[in-house]
Design a protein around this motif. Sequence first.
Motif, PDB file in Angstrom:
ATOM      1  N   ALA A 142      -5.260   2.994   2.597  1.00 50.21           N
ATOM      2  CA  ALA A 142      -4.645   2.199   3.714  1.00 50.21           C
ATOM      3  C   ALA A 142      -3.283   2.593   3.854  1.00 50.21           C
ATOM      4  O   ALA A 142      -2.848   2.375   5.150  1.00 50.21           O
ATOM      5  N   GLY A 143      -2.645   3.252   3.033  1.00 49.45           N
ATOM      6  CA  GLY A 143      -1.145   3.870   3.278  1.00 49.45           C
ATOM      7  C   GLY A 143      -1.442   5.163   4.112  1.00 49.45           C
ATOM      8  O   GLY A 143      -0.115   5.550   4.376  1.00 49.45           O
ATOM      9  N   SER A 144      -2.450   5.678   4.347  1.00 47.27           N
ATOM     10  CA  SER A 144      -2.590   6.743   5.363  1.00 47.27           C
ATOM     11  C   SER A 144      -2.310   6.844   6.737  1.00 47.27           C
ATOM     12  O   SER A 144      -1.339   7.533   7.122  1.00 47.27           O
ATOM     13  N   SER A 145      -2.466   5.615   7.358  1.00 46.62           N
ATOM     14  CA  SER A 145      -2.274   5.498   8.765  1.00 46.62           C
ATOM     15  C   SER A 145      -2.170   3.919   8.999  1.00 46.62           C
ATOM     16  O   SER A 145      -2.871   3.127   8.440  1.00 46.62           O
ATOM     17  N   THR A 146      -1.691   3.569  10.311  1.00 42.54           N
ATOM     18  CA  THR A 146      -1.739   2.060  10.743  1.00 42.54           C
ATOM     19  C   THR A 146      -3.184   1.867  11.107  1.00 42.54           C
ATOM     20  O   THR A 146      -3.750   0.839  11.045  1.00 42.54           O
ATOM     21  N   THR A 147      -3.952   3.093  11.672  1.00 45.78           N
ATOM     22  CA  THR A 147      -5.537   2.792  11.903  1.00 45.78           C
ATOM     23  C   THR A 147      -6.150   2.146  10.765  1.00 45.78           C
ATOM     24  O   THR A 147      -7.259   1.360  10.797  1.00 45.78           O
ATOM     25  N   GLY A 153      -6.944  -1.334  10.764  1.00 43.03           N
ATOM     26  CA  GLY A 153      -8.625  -1.302  11.407  1.00 43.03           C
ATOM     27  C   GLY A 153      -9.308  -0.735  10.715  1.00 43.03           C
ATOM     28  O   GLY A 153     -10.669  -0.144  10.972  1.00 43.03           O
ATOM     29  N   ALA A 154      -9.262  -0.484   9.214  1.00 43.36           N
ATOM     30  CA  ALA A 154      -9.930   0.171   8.392  1.00 43.36           C
ATOM     31  C   ALA A 154     -10.807   1.408   8.971  1.00 43.36           C
ATOM     32  O   ALA A 154     -11.901   1.842   8.333  1.00 43.36           O
ATOM     33  N   GLY A 155     -10.078   2.200   9.609  1.00 44.25           N
ATOM     34  CA  GLY A 155     -10.658   3.278  10.275  1.00 44.25           C
ATOM     35  C   GLY A 155     -11.532   3.369  11.092  1.00 44.25           C
ATOM     36  O   GLY A 155     -12.311   4.476  11.354  1.00 44.25           O
ATOM     37  N   ARG A 156     -11.877   2.273  11.616  1.00 42.84           N
ATOM     38  CA  ARG A 156     -12.953   1.960  12.553  1.00 42.84           C
ATOM     39  C   ARG A 156     -14.336   2.399  11.784  1.00 42.84           C
ATOM     40  O   ARG A 156     -15.088   2.857  12.510  1.00 42.84           O
ATOM     41  N   LYS A 157     -14.493   1.958  10.822  1.00 40.45           N
ATOM     42  CA  LYS A 157     -15.757   2.520   9.865  1.00 40.45           C
ATOM     43  C   LYS A 157     -16.590   1.116   9.330  1.00 40.45           C
ATOM     44  O   LYS A 157     -17.467   1.415   8.457  1.00 40.45           O
ATOM     45  N   LEU A 210     -17.343  -5.180  24.220  1.00 41.11           N
ATOM     46  CA  LEU A 210     -16.395  -4.787  25.296  1.00 41.11           C
ATOM     47  C   LEU A 210     -15.243  -4.421  24.175  1.00 41.11           C
ATOM     48  O   LEU A 210     -14.399  -3.541  24.284  1.00 41.11           O
ATOM     49  N   TRP A 211     -14.900  -5.577  23.027  1.00 43.67           N
ATOM     50  CA  TRP A 211     -13.725  -5.378  22.218  1.00 43.67           C
ATOM     51  C   TRP A 211     -13.824  -3.810  21.597  1.00 43.67           C
ATOM     52  O   TRP A 211     -12.813  -3.280  21.235  1.00 43.67           O
ATOM     53  N   ARG A 212     -14.942  -3.460  20.958  1.00 42.89           N
ATOM     54  CA  ARG A 212     -15.053  -2.193  20.145  1.00 42.89           C
ATOM     55  C   ARG A 212     -15.040  -0.999  21.202  1.00 42.89           C
ATOM     56  O   ARG A 212     -14.346  -0.074  20.716  1.00 42.89           O
ATOM     57  N   ARG A 213     -15.166  -1.130  22.417  1.00 43.84           N
ATOM     58  CA  ARG A 213     -15.251  -0.091  23.463  1.00 43.84           C
ATOM     59  C   ARG A 213     -13.724   0.135  23.891  1.00 43.84           C
ATOM     60  O   ARG A 213     -13.632   1.345  24.288  1.00 43.84           O
ATOM     61  N   VAL A 214     -13.066  -0.688  23.986  1.00 45.38           N
ATOM     62  CA  VAL A 214     -11.716  -0.266  24.307  1.00 45.38           C
ATOM     63  C   VAL A 214     -10.861   0.449  23.221  1.00 45.38           C
ATOM     64  O   VAL A 214      -9.977   0.824  23.694  1.00 45.38           O
ATOM     65  N   GLU A 215     -11.177   0.323  22.037  1.00 44.54           N
ATOM     66  CA  GLU A 215     -10.641   0.920  21.006  1.00 44.54           C
ATOM     67  C   GLU A 215      -8.985   0.642  20.790  1.00 44.54           C
ATOM     68  O   GLU A 215      -8.244   1.521  20.605  1.00 44.54           O
ATOM     69  N   VAL A 216      -8.848  -0.756  20.973  1.00 45.33           N
ATOM     70  CA  VAL A 216      -7.419  -1.073  20.433  1.00 45.33           C
ATOM     71  C   VAL A 216      -7.277  -1.335  18.973  1.00 45.33           C
ATOM     72  O   VAL A 216      -8.253  -1.631  18.298  1.00 45.33           O
ATOM     73  N   LEU A 217      -5.892  -1.536  18.545  1.00 45.59           N
ATOM     74  CA  LEU A 217      -5.890  -1.654  16.920  1.00 45.59           C
ATOM     75  C   LEU A 217      -5.479  -3.376  16.995  1.00 45.59           C
ATOM     76  O   LEU A 217      -5.601  -4.029  15.822  1.00 45.59           O
ATOM     77  N   THR A 218      -5.007  -4.068  18.000  1.00 42.82           N
ATOM     78  CA  THR A 218      -4.959  -5.627  17.948  1.00 42.82           C
ATOM     79  C   THR A 218      -5.299  -6.004  19.397  1.00 42.82           C
ATOM     80  O   THR A 218      -5.311  -5.108  20.496  1.00 42.82           O
ATOM     81  N   ASP A 219      -5.832  -7.265  19.469  1.00 46.08           N
ATOM     82  CA  ASP A 219      -6.111  -7.859  20.835  1.00 46.08           C
ATOM     83  C   ASP A 219      -4.980  -8.102  21.547  1.00 46.08           C
ATOM     84  O   ASP A 219      -5.018  -8.050  22.903  1.00 46.08           O
ATOM     85  N   GLY A 260      -4.346  -3.147   2.712  1.00 45.14           N
ATOM     86  CA  GLY A 260      -4.927  -3.062   4.271  1.00 45.14           C
ATOM     87  C   GLY A 260      -6.140  -3.812   4.505  1.00 45.14           C
ATOM     88  O   GLY A 260      -6.490  -4.866   3.854  1.00 45.14           O
ATOM     89  N   LEU A 261      -6.520  -3.543   5.527  1.00 51.24           N
ATOM     90  CA  LEU A 261      -7.636  -4.307   6.048  1.00 51.24           C
ATOM     91  C   LEU A 261      -9.195  -3.822   4.954  1.00 51.24           C
ATOM     92  O   LEU A 261      -9.767  -4.792   4.807  1.00 51.24           O
ATOM     93  N   TRP A 262      -9.136  -2.621   4.580  1.00 47.71           N
ATOM     94  CA  TRP A 262     -10.275  -2.367   3.653  1.00 47.71           C
ATOM     95  C   TRP A 262     -10.104  -3.205   2.563  1.00 47.71           C
ATOM     96  O   TRP A 262     -11.178  -3.763   2.131  1.00 47.71           O
ATOM     97  N   GLY A 263      -8.822  -3.349   1.616  1.00 49.17           N
ATOM     98  CA  GLY A 263      -9.036  -4.342   0.528  1.00 49.17           C
ATOM     99  C   GLY A 263      -9.162  -5.763   0.921  1.00 49.17           C
ATOM    100  O   GLY A 263      -9.990  -6.478   0.357  1.00 49.17           O
ATOM    101  N   VAL A 264      -8.798  -6.013   2.145  1.00 47.37           N
ATOM    102  CA  VAL A 264      -9.056  -7.483   2.866  1.00 47.37           C
ATOM    103  C   VAL A 264     -10.710  -7.698   2.884  1.00 47.37           C
ATOM    104  O   VAL A 264     -11.050  -8.715   2.522  1.00 47.37           O
TER     105      VAL A 264
END
Length: 591
Positions: A29-34, A38-42, A97-106, A177-181
């Motif tokens: 989680a500490g490697s980047s804000t993504t 965003g759990a690396g979008r994975k 659509l949300w996945r398509r626009v590739e943002v980190l927050t709405d 981060g989100l991964w742990g959550v």
Amino acid sequence: MRVSLLDWGIVALYFLASLLIGLYYSRRAGSSTTEFFGAGRKLVWWLAGTSMVATTFSSDTPLAVTELVYRHGVAGNWLWWNFVFSGMLTVFFYARLWRRVEVLTDIEFTELRYGGKPAAFLRGFRALYLGLLVNSVIMGWVNSAMGTIINISLGIDRWKAIAVCLVITVIYASLSGLWGVVVTDFFQFIMAMTGCIALAVFGVNAVGGIAGMKERLIEHAGSPEKVEQFLSVLPPVGKAAWLPPVLFFTYIAVQWWASWYPGAEPGGGGYVAQRMFSARDEKHSLLATLWFNIAHYCLRPWPWILTALAAVILFPNLKNPREGYVMMMIHYLPPGLLGLMLAAMAAAYMSTISTHINWGTSYVVRDFYQRFLKKDAPEKHYILVSRLVSVVLMVCGGLVGYLMQSQVSGWELLLTIGAGTGLVFILRWFWYRVNAWSEISAMSAALLVSLGIKLVRSAGWLEFPEGLEFAYDLLITVAITTAVWLAVTFLTRPESDQTLDNFFKRARPAGPGWKAVRARLGDSVRVTDNLFYSFLDWLAGCGLVYAMLFGVGRLLLGDYPRALALIAISLAAGAFIYWDLSRRGWKSVAE
């Protein structure tokens, strides 16, 4: 019942496991804000969807459902069951659509859809308004419910215990981060459901099974006919004092599309959107949101409802009905299972708080601090700030929870202050004419009108019929807010061609609302979504959830013929959705 050493051991093991998961994912989680937000979008669909369910399953939810059932019967849950329509709208119209626009927050979406200073202001304002103010209210009612559980079940000062839970939660949420959550959410959901099912079994047995429950409810309701009404999922519109036609109309025809509410936002948003754009691809985003709605409405409610019905019989004169759920825990669970249930409530609590900490922090850091205060700092700096903001949010949520008394009143407050904004969030994806001023005016009008109505009523200058206060508040706020934002939309200019073209190229929304933009761009952008078939899938999805929700209920209450018929309808609706998505092919459904 005295809490045994075994019970304490189970609770301690749960807390230890949560901390270990947080430590395990901390480096990633500490490697980047993504990765952090965003759990690396994975995320795979079943993990992302279960995380959504776990977040909406908090320690406050069984208590609030108990209060609704205690006061109004099973149909009292239409206060939140109406959000099926909004949830399925998100599944078939917005998840891809949300996945398509590739943002980190709405909220980051704001400056993708709109341009200029109004868009920047809207992004910064929403980041603080939702990330700090509204988020603190939500965490406040969750903290208040957990405080009630701890105080009644353990007999210790609830805020000392809440402080311990908050500290453990903020440690693993801020580290992992989100991964742990989402990983802890998965295990927490299993534990929470196991505990709630066990409590429902013991509760029903304590009143003599389902048959005994129906017999003993006659004392509460007054006659067998009224017992059937009390157990019915069908809303007693006009037949019961608590549900006049105006209130049901508000639930079923207005609230689900008009009001912003966390977990059921019109057009998606919040932590649900966070999971959608953290999914591997559009297919996983759609399936995650579909699984969330099925589990949220079809799997979770009935253990709570059965326990609440038992509480109505066993604790008939409670001044605070939400305490009935906790009373069932401490009086009817044996040692070991009581510890499991306490750990389950802690799991439900921590899954919600951890998500709101991560989600709120993403707004404050990504959409305010990084956007307006310090734009070009290293990723490690933003991770450090995120962990500090997590602690601030923990404190704010704790303070609000100390003051809050009722979960249902908290729900209604959020529904009214966001009334009328939902249509903007729905249309901004499908109508080019919506601009930043549309959202700004909608949010401002909803807040000012709803609070203004409350002030006028408290001063005695305006009175609504008893039991209809919420309905009139919401309907008036929706009407005025909608008129305001539509007027502002037509009185202000649309976004620039460049802003609209860039958004359309990225999101590729379907429908007539973008006809002028499509004509300008020609064949350079390929649109594959089909709104007509998405609408049919939406109808089928609503049928799937409602039929399964009601069918499971009838099955548990011993009404087997109607149960089987409803479940068959649900399965047929699911088969239609599978057929349609397979017929269209995933390459066209979710590129």
